[in-house]
Motif scaffolding. Sequence first.
Motif, PDB file in Angstrom:
ATOM      1  N   ARG A   8     -12.387   0.110   4.915  1.00  0.00           N
ATOM      2  CA  ARG A   8     -10.931   0.237   4.888  1.00  0.00           C
ATOM      3  C   ARG A   8     -10.382   0.020   3.474  1.00  0.00           C
ATOM      4  O   ARG A   8      -9.416   0.644   3.079  1.00  0.00           O
ATOM      5  CB  ARG A   8     -10.302  -0.799   5.840  1.00  0.00           C
ATOM      6  CG  ARG A   8      -8.788  -0.714   5.956  1.00  0.00           C
ATOM      7  CD  ARG A   8      -8.335   0.476   6.775  1.00  0.00           C
ATOM      8  NE  ARG A   8      -6.914   0.732   6.666  1.00  0.00           N
ATOM      9  CZ  ARG A   8      -6.271   1.718   7.268  1.00  0.00           C
ATOM     10  NH1 ARG A   8      -6.928   2.548   8.057  1.00  0.00           N
ATOM     11  NH2 ARG A   8      -4.984   1.905   7.102  1.00  0.00           N
ATOM     12  N   LYS A  22     -14.941   9.303   0.313  1.00  0.00           N
ATOM     13  CA  LYS A  22     -15.388  10.585  -0.255  1.00  0.00           C
ATOM     14  C   LYS A  22     -15.822  10.354  -1.707  1.00  0.00           C
ATOM     15  O   LYS A  22     -16.936   9.915  -1.965  1.00  0.00           O
ATOM     16  CB  LYS A  22     -14.240  11.605  -0.160  1.00  0.00           C
ATOM     17  CG  LYS A  22     -13.559  11.623   1.216  1.00  0.00           C
ATOM     18  CD  LYS A  22     -12.276  12.428   1.208  1.00  0.00           C
ATOM     19  CE  LYS A  22     -11.550  12.430   2.531  1.00  0.00           C
ATOM     20  NZ  LYS A  22     -10.748  11.250   2.831  1.00  0.00           N
ATOM     21  N   ASP A  76      -1.824  -8.718   1.007  1.00  0.00           N
ATOM     22  CA  ASP A  76      -2.926  -9.692   1.061  1.00  0.00           C
ATOM     23  C   ASP A  76      -4.119  -9.289   0.218  1.00  0.00           C
ATOM     24  O   ASP A  76      -5.001 -10.109  -0.056  1.00  0.00           O
ATOM     25  CB  ASP A  76      -3.333  -9.999   2.511  1.00  0.00           C
ATOM     26  CG  ASP A  76      -3.827  -8.782   3.259  1.00  0.00           C
ATOM     27  OD1 ASP A  76      -3.866  -7.679   2.670  1.00  0.00           O
ATOM     28  OD2 ASP A  76      -4.169  -8.921   4.450  1.00  0.00           O
ATOM     29  N   GLU A  77      -4.178  -8.016  -0.218  1.00  0.00           N
ATOM     30  CA  GLU A  77      -5.265  -7.631  -1.113  1.00  0.00           C
ATOM     31  C   GLU A  77      -4.884  -8.018  -2.551  1.00  0.00           C
ATOM     32  O   GLU A  77      -3.702  -8.106  -2.875  1.00  0.00           O
ATOM     33  CB  GLU A  77      -5.499  -6.117  -1.034  1.00  0.00           C
ATOM     34  CG  GLU A  77      -6.032  -5.661   0.306  1.00  0.00           C
ATOM     35  CD  GLU A  77      -6.390  -4.187   0.294  1.00  0.00           C
ATOM     36  OE1 GLU A  77      -7.352  -3.818  -0.378  1.00  0.00           O
ATOM     37  OE2 GLU A  77      -5.683  -3.399   0.946  1.00  0.00           O
ATOM     38  N   SER A 137       0.860  -1.186   0.000  1.00  0.00           N
ATOM     39  CA  SER A 137       0.000   0.000   0.000  1.00  0.00           C
ATOM     40  C   SER A 137       0.895   1.234   0.000  1.00  0.00           C
ATOM     41  O   SER A 137       2.010   1.198  -0.521  1.00  0.00           O
ATOM     42  CB  SER A 137      -0.953  -0.058   1.195  1.00  0.00           C
ATOM     43  OG  SER A 137      -1.877   0.998   1.167  1.00  0.00           O
ATOM     44  N   ARG A 182      -6.334   5.376  -0.278  1.00  0.00           N
ATOM     45  CA  ARG A 182      -7.536   5.156   0.537  1.00  0.00           C
ATOM     46  C   ARG A 182      -8.372   6.424   0.774  1.00  0.00           C
ATOM     47  O   ARG A 182      -9.602   6.327   0.871  1.00  0.00           O
ATOM     48  CB  ARG A 182      -7.156   4.528   1.886  1.00  0.00           C
ATOM     49  CG  ARG A 182      -6.722   3.092   1.707  1.00  0.00           C
ATOM     50  CD  ARG A 182      -6.297   2.391   2.978  1.00  0.00           C
ATOM     51  NE  ARG A 182      -5.343   1.369   2.599  1.00  0.00           N
ATOM     52  CZ  ARG A 182      -5.664   0.129   2.247  1.00  0.00           C
ATOM     53  NH1 ARG A 182      -6.908  -0.274   2.284  1.00  0.00           N
ATOM     54  NH2 ARG A 182      -4.727  -0.719   1.876  1.00  0.00           N
ATOM     55  N   TRP A 225      -5.687  15.730   6.580  1.00  0.00           N
ATOM     56  CA  TRP A 225      -6.859  16.483   6.142  1.00  0.00           C
ATOM     57  C   TRP A 225      -8.066  15.567   6.202  1.00  0.00           C
ATOM     58  O   TRP A 225      -7.934  14.342   6.255  1.00  0.00           O
ATOM     59  CB  TRP A 225      -6.655  17.012   4.716  1.00  0.00           C
ATOM     60  CG  TRP A 225      -6.846  15.937   3.684  1.00  0.00           C
ATOM     61  CD1 TRP A 225      -7.989  15.657   2.995  1.00  0.00           C
ATOM     62  CD2 TRP A 225      -5.877  14.972   3.257  1.00  0.00           C
ATOM     63  NE1 TRP A 225      -7.777  14.573   2.172  1.00  0.00           N
ATOM     64  CE2 TRP A 225      -6.493  14.138   2.302  1.00  0.00           C
ATOM     65  CE3 TRP A 225      -4.534  14.728   3.585  1.00  0.00           C
ATOM     66  CZ2 TRP A 225      -5.837  13.080   1.696  1.00  0.00           C
ATOM     67  CZ3 TRP A 225      -3.875  13.670   2.965  1.00  0.00           C
ATOM     68  CH2 TRP A 225      -4.524  12.870   2.034  1.00  0.00           C
ATOM     69  N   ASP A 275       0.823   3.312   9.133  1.00  0.00           N
ATOM     70  CA  ASP A 275      -0.137   3.233  10.238  1.00  0.00           C
ATOM     71  C   ASP A 275       0.256   2.210  11.293  1.00  0.00           C
ATOM     72  O   ASP A 275      -0.173   2.304  12.445  1.00  0.00           O
ATOM     73  CB  ASP A 275      -1.521   2.817   9.705  1.00  0.00           C
ATOM     74  CG  ASP A 275      -2.278   3.947   9.029  1.00  0.00           C
ATOM     75  OD1 ASP A 275      -1.683   4.993   8.764  1.00  0.00           O
ATOM     76  OD2 ASP A 275      -3.479   3.752   8.767  1.00  0.00           O
TER      77      ASP A 275
HETATM   78  C1  LIG Z   1     -11.570   5.332   3.998  1.00  0.00           C
HETATM   79  C2  LIG Z   1     -10.303   6.032   4.416  1.00  0.00           C
HETATM   80  C3  LIG Z   1     -10.174   7.399   4.247  1.00  0.00           C
HETATM   81  C4  LIG Z   1      -9.005   8.050   4.642  1.00  0.00           C
HETATM   82  N1  LIG Z   1      -8.924   9.411   4.485  1.00  0.00           N
HETATM   83  C5  LIG Z   1      -7.812  10.052   4.877  1.00  0.00           C
HETATM   84  C6  LIG Z   1      -7.711  11.465   4.731  1.00  0.00           C
HETATM   85  O1  LIG Z   1      -8.631  12.133   4.250  1.00  0.00           O
HETATM   86  N2  LIG Z   1      -6.574  12.073   5.158  1.00  0.00           N
HETATM   87  C7  LIG Z   1      -5.536  11.384   5.708  1.00  0.00           C
HETATM   88  O2  LIG Z   1      -4.524  11.989   6.085  1.00  0.00           O
HETATM   89  N3  LIG Z   1      -5.594  10.021   5.848  1.00  0.00           N
HETATM   90  C8  LIG Z   1      -6.706   9.358   5.448  1.00  0.00           C
HETATM   91  N4  LIG Z   1      -6.791   7.995   5.583  1.00  0.00           N
HETATM   92  C9  LIG Z   1      -5.658   7.267   6.199  1.00  0.00           C
HETATM   93  C10 LIG Z   1      -4.627   6.814   5.177  1.00  0.00           C
HETATM   94  O3  LIG Z   1      -5.249   6.283   4.040  1.00  0.00           O
HETATM   95  C11 LIG Z   1      -3.729   5.776   5.852  1.00  0.00           C
HETATM   96  O4  LIG Z   1      -3.011   6.475   6.844  1.00  0.00           O
HETATM   97  C12 LIG Z   1      -2.793   5.096   4.890  1.00  0.00           C
HETATM   98  O5  LIG Z   1      -3.490   4.327   3.951  1.00  0.00           O
HETATM   99  C13 LIG Z   1      -1.814   4.179   5.658  1.00  0.00           C
HETATM  100  O6  LIG Z   1      -0.989   3.562   4.744  1.00  0.00           O
HETATM  101  P1  LIG Z   1      -0.196   2.231   5.135  1.00  0.00           P
HETATM  102  O7  LIG Z   1       0.554   1.845   3.891  1.00  0.00           O
HETATM  103  O8  LIG Z   1       0.542   2.416   6.396  1.00  0.00           O
HETATM  104  O9  LIG Z   1      -1.304   1.131   5.461  1.00  0.00           O
HETATM  105  P2  LIG Z   1      -2.539   0.606   4.629  1.00  0.00           P
HETATM  106  O10 LIG Z   1      -2.934   1.597   3.587  1.00  0.00           O
HETATM  107  O11 LIG Z   1      -3.552   0.161   5.627  1.00  0.00           O
HETATM  108  O12 LIG Z   1      -1.982  -0.674   3.864  1.00  0.00           O
HETATM  109  C14 LIG Z   1      -1.552  -1.826   4.514  1.00  0.00           C
HETATM  110  C15 LIG Z   1      -1.686  -2.976   3.549  1.00  0.00           C
HETATM  111  O13 LIG Z   1      -1.125  -4.142   4.151  1.00  0.00           O
HETATM  112  C16 LIG Z   1      -2.017  -5.226   3.937  1.00  0.00           C
HETATM  113  N5  LIG Z   1      -1.784  -6.256   4.959  1.00  0.00           N
HETATM  114  C17 LIG Z   1      -2.189  -6.267   6.255  1.00  0.00           C
HETATM  115  N6  LIG Z   1      -1.773  -7.402   6.877  1.00  0.00           N
HETATM  116  C18 LIG Z   1      -1.083  -8.111   5.946  1.00  0.00           C
HETATM  117  C19 LIG Z   1      -0.410  -9.355   5.980  1.00  0.00           C
HETATM  118  N7  LIG Z   1      -0.349 -10.109   7.097  1.00  0.00           N
HETATM  119  N8  LIG Z   1       0.191  -9.790   4.855  1.00  0.00           N
HETATM  120  C20 LIG Z   1       0.161  -9.059   3.709  1.00  0.00           C
HETATM  121  N9  LIG Z   1      -0.472  -7.851   3.628  1.00  0.00           N
HETATM  122  C21 LIG Z   1      -1.078  -7.393   4.726  1.00  0.00           C
HETATM  123  C22 LIG Z   1      -3.377  -4.586   4.027  1.00  0.00           C
HETATM  124  O14 LIG Z   1      -4.393  -5.382   3.467  1.00  0.00           O
HETATM  125  C23 LIG Z   1      -3.136  -3.307   3.230  1.00  0.00           C
HETATM  126  O15 LIG Z   1      -3.289  -3.542   1.853  1.00  0.00           O
HETATM  127  C24 LIG Z   1      -7.936   7.313   5.206  1.00  0.00           C
HETATM  128  C25 LIG Z   1      -8.058   5.924   5.382  1.00  0.00           C
HETATM  129  C26 LIG Z   1      -9.236   5.292   4.999  1.00  0.00           C
HETATM  130  C27 LIG Z   1      -9.379   3.800   5.196  1.00  0.00           C
END
Ligand SMILES: Cc1cc2nc3c(=O)[nH]c(=O)nc-3n(C[C@H](O)[C@H](O)[C@H](O)COP(=O)(O)OP(=O)(O)OC[C@H]3O[C@@H](n4cnc5c(N)ncnc54)[C@H](O)[C@@H]3O)c2cc1C
Length: 399
Positions: free
Chosen positions: A125, A48, A35-36, A11, A43, A327, A279
Amino acid sequence: MLDRIVIVGASLAGLRAAETLRQHGHEGAIVLVGDEPHRPYDRPPLSKQVLTGKVAPEATTLAAPDDLRLEWLLGTAAAGIDRDRRRLVLDGGEEVAYDRLLIATGATPRILPDAPPGPGVHYLRTLDDAVALRADLLRSQAVAVIGAGFIGLEVASSAAHLGVPVVVLEALPVPLERSLGPRIGEAVAAWHRSKGLDLRVGVGVRGLALDRAGRPEAVLLDDGSSVVADTVVVGIGVTPATGWLSGSGIDVADGVLCDSRLRVLCGGRPVADVLAAGDVARWSHPAHGQPVRVEHWTNATESGEAAAMTLLKGDEADPYGPVPYFWSDQHGLKLQMVGRPEPSSETAFVEGSFEEDRLLVAYGSGGRLVAALGIRRPARVMAMSALIEAGAPFPPPAD
Ligand SMILES: Cc1cc2nc3c(=O)[nH]c(=O)nc-3n(C[C@H](O)[C@H](O)[C@H](O)COP(=O)(O)OP(=O)(O)OC[C@H]3O[C@@H](n4cnc5c(N)ncnc54)[C@H](O)[C@@H]3O)c2cc1C
């Protein structure tokens, strides 16, 4: 020599780390395990523009240079780590060897036991979640959103935009208090009501009434009353996705605990070959006494980049100490926040008001500026970020 870097979580944080590794000359293999089934996507539009139909689901794919030479293992969950042998264990039992591992598995929605996911009951999510929710919103007569956090309020705004009656049910007396503090949380609640949103606070949910097909008819409340709804959306926060790390020796209480360069801690000590970003990471922020975890887009981007720099430079990399930024789009307006208010922070309206849909609020603790919130004041919000970083006094200097 770094050879094979494996990134778990395909991601935002994982992709930005991979890009940074290539930009800074890493020539070895980079494997992204997710895993997706999808390539990395964005996201924020899910609650929105994807719900309102302004952005097609496939248009959320994150842009990335063509020449990253990534190996993809999509639709594949990681199930554990054998740190002694430097092997990632997949859920089918296969192993993937690594020289360095980056944990970027993000977070998953907290489940409300009284409203578990099912037909007509949504948690948001993933892209697939958003597509399923939009389909229900389009045929819904009445929506109930449980939880008045950012996701819940954005979904409520989107449902209202589609013309579906929506009620938001919040258990706490003040929505968003943890993020915005009590005074501004109250003001945001009043602002939402002034836009026509039926937002009810201090309301406990005790269950759902389901029809014979197992779809919701109503949300049952603690006081014995109920709210009619054929679509229910639950947004009560997230939990870091660390279940797959149990037994690894890595400290995963409320996220993967890391040092200031995002190296994970085992038994209180950083290990050089496993890092975390996004996150899922809770790290020693140089400007905060406590380790922090940030669940926002900009942090996922910047921490992915920072983790990549630690992979490349070790102790020579800069500690990761951003002023957090996020935001949220509600009622067609963008709320922007920099910094981290503390529960006891004072607030001052520097300009504007919620009534004007235009404002700048400063937060102070111990005589220092610690955070700022803006609506339609993007340049001022960014200027506040620089002031927070510089340790400016509170109240902040006039423009
Ligand atoms: C609906 C929504 C709206 C948002 N709006 C905002 C906004 O307006 N402003 C803002 O600042 N932030 C917003 N966010 C937050 C922002 O999108 C997240 O902070 C960001 O996506 C985090 O990125 P990441 O790569 O850390 O984790 P994620 O995007 O959660 O990605 C983690 C990935 O790892 C995968 N995964 C988990 N466990 C495993 C495993 N065991 N093996 C393999 N893969 C795995 C998950 O399925 C996922 O695909 C929003 C989030 C959501 C859900």
